[in-house]
Write an enzyme that holds these catalytic residues in place. Sequence first.
Site, PDB file in Angstrom:
ATOM      1  CB  CYS B  79      -0.952  -0.007   1.248  1.00 24.53           C
ATOM      2  SG  CYS B  79      -2.278   0.980   1.164  1.00 24.53           S
ATOM      3  CG  HIS B 189      -3.273  -3.723   3.605  1.00 19.86           C
ATOM      4  ND1 HIS B 189      -2.455  -2.952   4.112  1.00 19.86           N
ATOM      5  CD2 HIS B 189      -3.993  -2.771   2.734  1.00 19.86           C
ATOM      6  CE1 HIS B 189      -2.326  -1.468   3.784  1.00 19.86           C
ATOM      7  NE2 HIS B 189      -3.394  -1.355   3.051  1.00 19.86           N
ATOM      8  CD  GLU B 191      -0.227  -5.254   5.963  1.00 18.34           C
ATOM      9  OE1 GLU B 191      -0.460  -5.942   4.926  1.00 18.34           O
ATOM     10  OE2 GLU B 191      -0.469  -4.106   6.135  1.00 18.34           O
TER      11      GLU B 191
END
Lengths: 72, 220
Positions: B79, B189, B191
């Site tokens: 991002c 994302h 994560e």
Amino acid sequence: MRARVLVRPKAGILDPQGQAVERALPALGFDGVRNVHVGRLIELDVEDASQLPEMCEKLLANPLIEDYEIVQ
Amino acid sequence: MRFPGSCDDVDALLAAEMVGEAEILWHGEHNLRGVDAIVVPGGFSYGDYLRPGAIARFSPVMESVMAFAREGGPVLGICNGFQILCEAGMLPGALLTNVSLQFVCRQVTVEATGASSAFTGGFAAGARLSIPVKHTTGRFYAPAAELDRLEQAGQVVLRYAPGENPNGSLRDIAGVCNETGTVMGLMPHPEHAVDPLTGSTDGLKLFQALRDHVGSLLAA
């Protein structure tokens, strides 16, 4: 020296911000408006104006997506 | 890595700790502390002033990260991290404001293209991952000739699945890598998709692929 740098989206790149403004103006009764693009104005005092192009290339604009114009 | 304004650094740290040891690197330091891989996390580094990533790319740590990448060290930008790596010239293209002009926050499906990278090694072409996006400036752009070149060179590694493009990215591009496949950026994302609690663990696959890549480097 006071300088101004105008930064614009490059021609041909979709500019949804400009389009949104273009659509908003007729709603206020302003007809006949076309090709609206929204950019950025950077004003700065510089001692050495010859450094301005390099400042633009390296930071003030992203040359891949933006054109810049230096106004002194 | 952590910049002033990073907000996904802790999730990135936790995801990395699921596959190995990890620590936070501060933006003001040059010392990379001997790490084997770097994640440049999401957020709003330096307030996203001027353009997202434009100021963060000049932070002290980024000089070290660029040198690390030149030596073949793996660097993953997520991002805002993707935006930073593009601004730094470590990845091709640029990220523009979403066509909708709106912040989007939702789960998306992305497809691996089959191109190999340090983060998608072992992903078959067409393999699907469910990973969230949350951004306002995620529309991948490069001139058409450059897009052709990237596709031919195998530098487009992830695409939004048909109908899933959340931001108007050209050719549905969700993630790209550098010429050697060791630096990658993506808007979704991974994560945030490492725990069943949040609905998908597909993001962990990128971290596992990275660990395998690092393992093979260390074994060599």
